[in-house]
Scaffold this active site. Sequence first.
Site: not given
Ligand SMILES: *Cc1c(COP(=O)(O)O)cnc(C)c1O
Length: 464
Positions: A112
């Site tokens: 993120k």
């Molecule tokens: C947020 C997250 C996901 C999922 O991502 P999306 O964009 O919601 O599909 C997968 N793995 C981790 C470690 C995350 O923090």
Amino acid sequence: MLYRSTRGAPDRLDFRGVTLAGLAPDGGLYLPEAWPELSQQDIADLAGLDYAETAARVLAPFVGDSLTAEELRSLTRAAYARFDHAAVVPLKQLDQRQWLLELFHGPTLAFKDVALQLLGLLFERFLTGTDRHITIVGATSGDTGSAAIDAVAGRENLSIVMLHPAGRVSDVQRRQMTTVIADNVHNVAIDGSFDDAQAMVKRMFGDPDVTGHLTLSAVNSINWARLAAQVVYYFYAAVRLGAPHRPVAFSVPTGNFGDVFAGYVAARMGLPVARLVVATNVNDILHRALAQGDYSAGIVTPTATPSMDIQVSSNFERLLFDLGGRDGAAMAAQMAGFESTRAMRLTNAQREGASALFTSAAIDGPAMAGALRWAWESAGELIDPHTAIGLAAARADDGDPAIPMVTLATAHPAKFGDAVERASGRRPVLPGRVGNLFDREERYVSLPGDYAAVRDFVLRHGGA
Ligand SMILES: *Cc1c(COP(=O)(O)O)cnc(C)c1O
């Protein structure tokens, strides 16, 4: 470049407008009116460029006139200077076919950061020199909160109030939020579950007592700028594996369908993406939707991959809209049906469109642990459980073995140390850059699971 809502509202916004707005006023999500295309030559020209420069080139058509090329480049340089690997998102080879794209080298150890570090700078740039102040309000089960706080701490014209369920995020995750000491950062531990906190946030966005005093915004993946930033790493990885001359496949551990939708956008822009594998845990609404056309929400089952413990995937609406002929009125009706019954069928056009590019798999706990162990024992790579969901689906994929398969590695294994140790027998070490996390002062307030108390806190502390 102008953007429109998936639910048919007639207004059109530029990149600056959609970045600051987040959700469209009719409840829909913003998408560009048409997909920009990169020619084979444009893609070939990305070879050898560093990550920040690649980002400036891939994002330019989405940004349009909202920033000059020079302004955009200076923001991507600043955003990615904070990553601890010179390649920003390094690729690692596991065997002849399988690769990992490590997206966790940012400040809070999860993918993120790749989007939120840039989003924080975009917000600041678009607000500086105006008299607007934006209050970001969110609820987090861990990763989004820490990445968002890191991205906006100390920035002008912005403040952030982040709610987390008391006692239900890991110590690392909580400290990554609560040890960021800045006047514009407010952490609140709520006595309740993540869903309780999330429901309070939603209520606040519709509460005139709040919206009459503060301009609220969201930083979850409904924000278009966040998705656009994620398109970049598909180009960056594919070019290193032979694009535009050779196709590449990706496997994506999926929750809200944001990360994998960015892969779809890359394909629409002309990147030769052979296949996108949508990897879910046992919370498999997306797998059922893609395999059987059945998009129906069940009850969330807690797993070792909490960031994917989701039953409703907001960004799926963007895909359905694009595949269904971009008919806003039809999309609004389809979503209204879903919102009242918690279930809907995909249309034939949506199913056929999706099957041209996507496959899917639901991976249970033992299969996740098996992939985690395989990566450690046969390739010497410790991976986190979310990444292991993606890798398990990648290894089960029956596509052309000559096409490289890239699993997106979405979190550093040390963020989920207990689960990693259980599966591999090996305890991952927190990287030095978060080293003194456990010595730093924490700052947060604890509030009861009571809407009025949380609303009053936001009104008192969330303003300029
Ligand atoms: C947020 C997250 C996901 C999922 O991502 P999306 O964009 O919601 O599909 C997968 N793995 C981790 C470690 C995350 O923090």
